[in-house]
Design a protein around this motif. Structure first.
Motif, mmCIF file in Angstrom:
data_model
loop_
_atom_site.group_PDB
_atom_site.id
_atom_site.type_symbol
_atom_site.label_atom_id
_atom_site.label_comp_id
_atom_site.label_asym_id
_atom_site.label_seq_id
_atom_site.Cartn_x
_atom_site.Cartn_y
_atom_site.Cartn_z
ATOM 1 N N MET A 29 -6.723 5.134 -5.722
ATOM 2 C CA MET A 29 -5.760 5.894 -4.921
ATOM 3 C C MET A 29 -4.937 6.783 -5.845
ATOM 4 S SD MET A 29 -2.810 4.550 -2.264
ATOM 5 C CE MET A 29 -2.353 3.162 -3.309
ATOM 6 N N LYS A 30 -4.720 8.003 -5.389
ATOM 7 C CA LYS A 30 -3.926 8.951 -6.162
ATOM 8 C C LYS A 30 -2.797 9.483 -5.286
ATOM 9 C CE LYS A 30 -4.411 13.076 -9.066
ATOM 10 N NZ LYS A 30 -5.380 14.052 -9.629
ATOM 11 N N ILE A 31 -1.602 9.486 -5.843
ATOM 12 C CA ILE A 31 -0.434 10.045 -5.175
ATOM 13 C C ILE A 31 0.108 11.169 -6.045
ATOM 14 C CG2 ILE A 31 1.953 9.603 -4.453
ATOM 15 C CD1 ILE A 31 1.095 6.765 -3.760
ATOM 16 N N ILE A 32 0.340 12.315 -5.434
ATOM 17 C CA ILE A 32 0.992 13.425 -6.115
ATOM 18 C C ILE A 32 2.374 13.620 -5.499
ATOM 19 C CG2 ILE A 32 0.927 15.878 -6.683
ATOM 20 C CD1 ILE A 32 -2.094 15.802 -6.447
ATOM 21 N N VAL A 33 3.393 13.601 -6.344
ATOM 22 C CA VAL A 33 4.740 13.916 -5.881
ATOM 23 C C VAL A 33 4.845 15.439 -5.814
ATOM 24 C CG1 VAL A 33 7.206 13.786 -6.383
ATOM 25 C CG2 VAL A 33 5.727 11.809 -6.853
ATOM 26 N N LEU A 34 4.860 15.958 -4.598
ATOM 27 C CA LEU A 34 4.970 17.410 -4.419
ATOM 28 C C LEU A 34 6.404 17.873 -4.614
ATOM 29 C CD1 LEU A 34 2.732 17.773 -1.235
ATOM 30 C CD2 LEU A 34 2.038 17.983 -3.638
ATOM 31 N N GLY A 35 7.344 17.091 -4.093
ATOM 32 C CA GLY A 35 8.759 17.399 -4.241
ATOM 33 C C GLY A 35 9.534 16.109 -4.406
ATOM 34 N N SER A 36 10.559 16.113 -5.256
ATOM 35 C CA SER A 36 11.268 14.880 -5.576
ATOM 36 C C SER A 36 12.760 14.930 -5.276
ATOM 37 C CB SER A 36 11.065 14.537 -7.057
ATOM 38 O OG SER A 36 11.386 15.643 -7.889
ATOM 39 N N ILE A 66 -8.050 4.819 2.446
ATOM 40 C CA ILE A 66 -6.601 4.622 2.424
ATOM 41 C C ILE A 66 -6.151 4.045 3.761
ATOM 42 C CG2 ILE A 66 -4.332 5.679 2.156
ATOM 43 C CD1 ILE A 66 -5.894 5.824 -0.387
ATOM 44 N N ARG A 67 -5.358 2.991 3.694
ATOM 45 C CA ARG A 67 -4.822 2.366 4.906
ATOM 46 C C ARG A 67 -3.295 2.472 4.874
ATOM 47 N NH1 ARG A 67 -7.006 -2.636 4.426
ATOM 48 N NH2 ARG A 67 -8.811 -2.063 5.674
ATOM 49 N N PHE A 68 -2.720 2.843 6.033
ATOM 50 C CA PHE A 68 -1.275 3.021 6.154
ATOM 51 C C PHE A 68 -0.704 1.995 7.122
ATOM 52 C CE2 PHE A 68 -3.153 7.129 5.185
ATOM 53 C CZ PHE A 68 -2.332 7.629 4.183
ATOM 54 N N THR A 69 0.398 1.371 6.727
ATOM 55 C CA THR A 69 1.092 0.439 7.611
ATOM 56 C C THR A 69 2.556 0.863 7.719
ATOM 57 O OG1 THR A 69 -0.332 -1.370 6.852
ATOM 58 C CG2 THR A 69 1.664 -1.962 8.062
ATOM 59 N N ALA A 104 -10.367 -0.107 -1.394
ATOM 60 C CA ALA A 104 -11.360 -0.547 -2.365
ATOM 61 C C ALA A 104 -10.751 -1.476 -3.409
ATOM 62 C CB ALA A 104 -12.013 0.659 -3.051
ATOM 63 N N SER A 105 -9.599 -1.086 -3.950
ATOM 64 C CA SER A 105 -8.990 -1.874 -5.026
ATOM 65 C C SER A 105 -7.971 -2.885 -4.527
ATOM 66 C CB SER A 105 -8.304 -0.936 -6.020
ATOM 67 O OG SER A 105 -7.169 -0.317 -5.421
ATOM 68 N N GLY A 106 -7.448 -2.659 -3.317
ATOM 69 C CA GLY A 106 -6.388 -3.511 -2.796
ATOM 70 C C GLY A 106 -5.015 -3.177 -3.339
ATOM 71 N N LYS A 107 -4.896 -2.158 -4.199
ATOM 72 C CA LYS A 107 -3.610 -1.756 -4.752
ATOM 73 C C LYS A 107 -2.747 -1.120 -3.668
ATOM 74 C CE LYS A 107 -4.573 -2.784 -9.095
ATOM 75 N NZ LYS A 107 -3.840 -3.832 -9.861
ATOM 76 N N ASP A 118 2.286 -2.971 -5.675
ATOM 77 C CA ASP A 118 2.046 -2.642 -7.075
ATOM 78 C C ASP A 118 2.990 -1.554 -7.565
ATOM 79 O OD1 ASP A 118 -0.496 -4.244 -7.750
ATOM 80 O OD2 ASP A 118 -1.020 -3.261 -5.865
ATOM 81 N N CYS A 119 3.434 -0.705 -6.637
ATOM 82 C CA CYS A 119 4.352 0.370 -6.969
ATOM 83 C C CYS A 119 5.306 0.555 -5.805
ATOM 84 C CB CYS A 119 3.583 1.669 -7.244
ATOM 85 S SG CYS A 119 4.608 3.139 -7.511
ATOM 86 N N VAL A 120 6.596 0.773 -6.097
ATOM 87 C CA VAL A 120 7.553 1.133 -5.059
ATOM 88 C C VAL A 120 8.099 2.517 -5.390
ATOM 89 C CG1 VAL A 120 8.159 -1.211 -4.377
ATOM 90 C CG2 VAL A 120 9.418 -0.134 -6.236
ATOM 91 N N LEU A 121 8.109 3.373 -4.388
ATOM 92 C CA LEU A 121 8.566 4.767 -4.512
ATOM 93 C C LEU A 121 9.652 4.935 -3.459
ATOM 94 C CD1 LEU A 121 7.979 7.539 -5.884
ATOM 95 C CD2 LEU A 121 6.241 7.912 -4.130
ATOM 96 N N VAL A 122 10.921 4.779 -3.877
ATOM 97 C CA VAL A 122 11.983 4.557 -2.897
ATOM 98 C C VAL A 122 13.198 5.453 -3.124
ATOM 99 C CG1 VAL A 122 11.313 2.176 -2.368
ATOM 100 C CG2 VAL A 122 12.853 2.631 -4.305
ATOM 101 N N ASP A 123 14.092 5.383 -2.165
ATOM 102 C CA ASP A 123 15.291 6.209 -2.054
ATOM 103 C C ASP A 123 16.124 6.217 -3.332
ATOM 104 O OD1 ASP A 123 17.731 7.373 -1.298
ATOM 105 O OD2 ASP A 123 17.675 6.481 0.699
ATOM 106 N N GLY A 124 16.260 7.400 -3.913
ATOM 107 C CA GLY A 124 17.101 7.565 -5.091
ATOM 108 C C GLY A 124 18.191 8.597 -4.880
ATOM 109 N N THR A 125 18.623 8.793 -3.632
ATOM 110 C CA THR A 125 19.499 9.908 -3.279
ATOM 111 C C THR A 125 20.787 9.943 -4.101
ATOM 112 O OG1 THR A 125 18.632 9.735 -1.021
ATOM 113 C CG2 THR A 125 20.544 11.151 -1.353
#
Length: 313
Positions: free
Chosen positions: A1-8, A159-162, A199-202, A225-232
């Motif tokens: 799985m690949k994630i690109i941060v387009l805007g931060s 990719i599965r989304f919950t 595939a990987s379960g990550k 495995d990774c958290v990408l969360v509110d940093g306002t």
């Protein structure tokens, strides 16, 4: 799985067009060690070809120009964006939909509450019906804050989304602003997403707007495995102290980093391999890479997202 941060960045971007705070003035004149940022959005893919755009910021055209994977490559008119998924109906997360008006009908995934806002208070869906049109797919939430059934987006294999309901705030224009829609019968105004590589379960937990962390949300964060969360915001009273607002971070639906119950304290309990803050407001001192606040994050092994950042799991 690949994630690109387009805007931060948070709403308004960094530097904000009308702001002369220390951060914004400093990045314009080069007196602080900081990097400009566009408004928050990410793209997710398993194969690097077909992507789900999560939130469509007003900066989406610049973000596409900066991201070759999302650009046309297979036809005269084409895009790597297979669908758009919305976390909420905030202006800085939805108005980019108008920039995607050319081409085929746009598959759009969001809760019923968000869809209602996009048909009434901020009627982007009726406007887009005169252009590409929108194919709405509901993100249904389970009662009691439990995880809803996961889903996969056609054309984006692997990719599965919950979706999970969050305690945050609906947009100021929404009738739900002070009446959050999170009960058993009504879909929520704000969601987080557990994103899984089948595939990987990550897994990645993504939540750019997070006003409070309930036990079930912390449990999801613990298992990711990774958290990408509110940093306002860094401080609860950040906007008040600077004279920009009378509202606290909580009033605006955000959990600040500092304080005994802040995001740093929460992330210290989380065992995820990577902990990343996104949706950074222009006033937040962590944008200055030489600041003591940024050094504090480093000591706690917390990263700060930047435009173009790639996360591979």
């Amino acid at each position: 799985m690949k994630i690109i941060v387009l805007g931060s960045a948070a709403g308004g971007g960094f530097p904000q067009w009308n702001c002369n705070c220390r951060n914004c003035a400093g990045v314009r004149n080069g007196t602080i060690n900081a990097t400009a940022r566009t408004q928050s959005s990410i793209a997710v893919s398993a194969d690097g070809t077909n992507w789900v755009l999560i939130n469509a910021s007003p900066d989406i055209l610049a973000q596409i120009r900066a991201t070759p994977a999302l650009q046309p490559a297979r036809a005269v008119r084409d895009s790597g964006i297979a669908a758009v998924m919305l976390m909420d109906a905030q202006v800085d997360h939805v108005t980019g939909l108008l920039m995607l008006r050319e081409g085929r009908p746009l598959p759009l995934y969001c809760t019923a509450s968000v869809w209602g806002d996009l048909n009434t208070g901020l009627p982007l869906a009726p406007v887009l019906s005169h252009y590409c049109g929108v194919l709405w797919h509901e993100l249904a939430l389970a009662p009691g804050g439990a995880a809803a059934p996961s889903l996969q987006v056609p054309g984006v294999e692997g990719i599965r989304f919950t979706p999970l309901a969050l305690r945050s705030k609906a947009p100021p224009y929404s009738p739900h602003r002070e009446r959050p829609q999170v009960d058993a019968n009504i879909s929520g105004d704000n969601i987080g997403l557990l994103i899984e590589d089948t595939a990987s379960g990550k897994t990645v937990f993504y939540a750019p707007g997070l006003g409070a962390i309930d036990p079930q949300i912390e449990a999801v964060m613990q298992s990711s495995d990774c958290v990408l969360v509110d940093g306002t915001f860094w401080r609860a009273d950040e906007m008040i102290a600077l004279g920009f607002s009378t509202k606290s971070a909580a009033d605006m639906g955000h959990l600040p980093q500092s304080g005994e119950a802040g995001m740093i304290a929460v992330l210290d309990r989380v065992k995820a391999r990577r902990k990343v803050l996104i949706h950074i407001n222009n006033t937040n001192p962590i944008l200055d890479e030489d600041s003591e606040q940024r050094a504090t994050l480093a000591r706690h092994e917390i990263e700060v997202a930047f435009d173009g950042m790639e996360i591979c799991l």
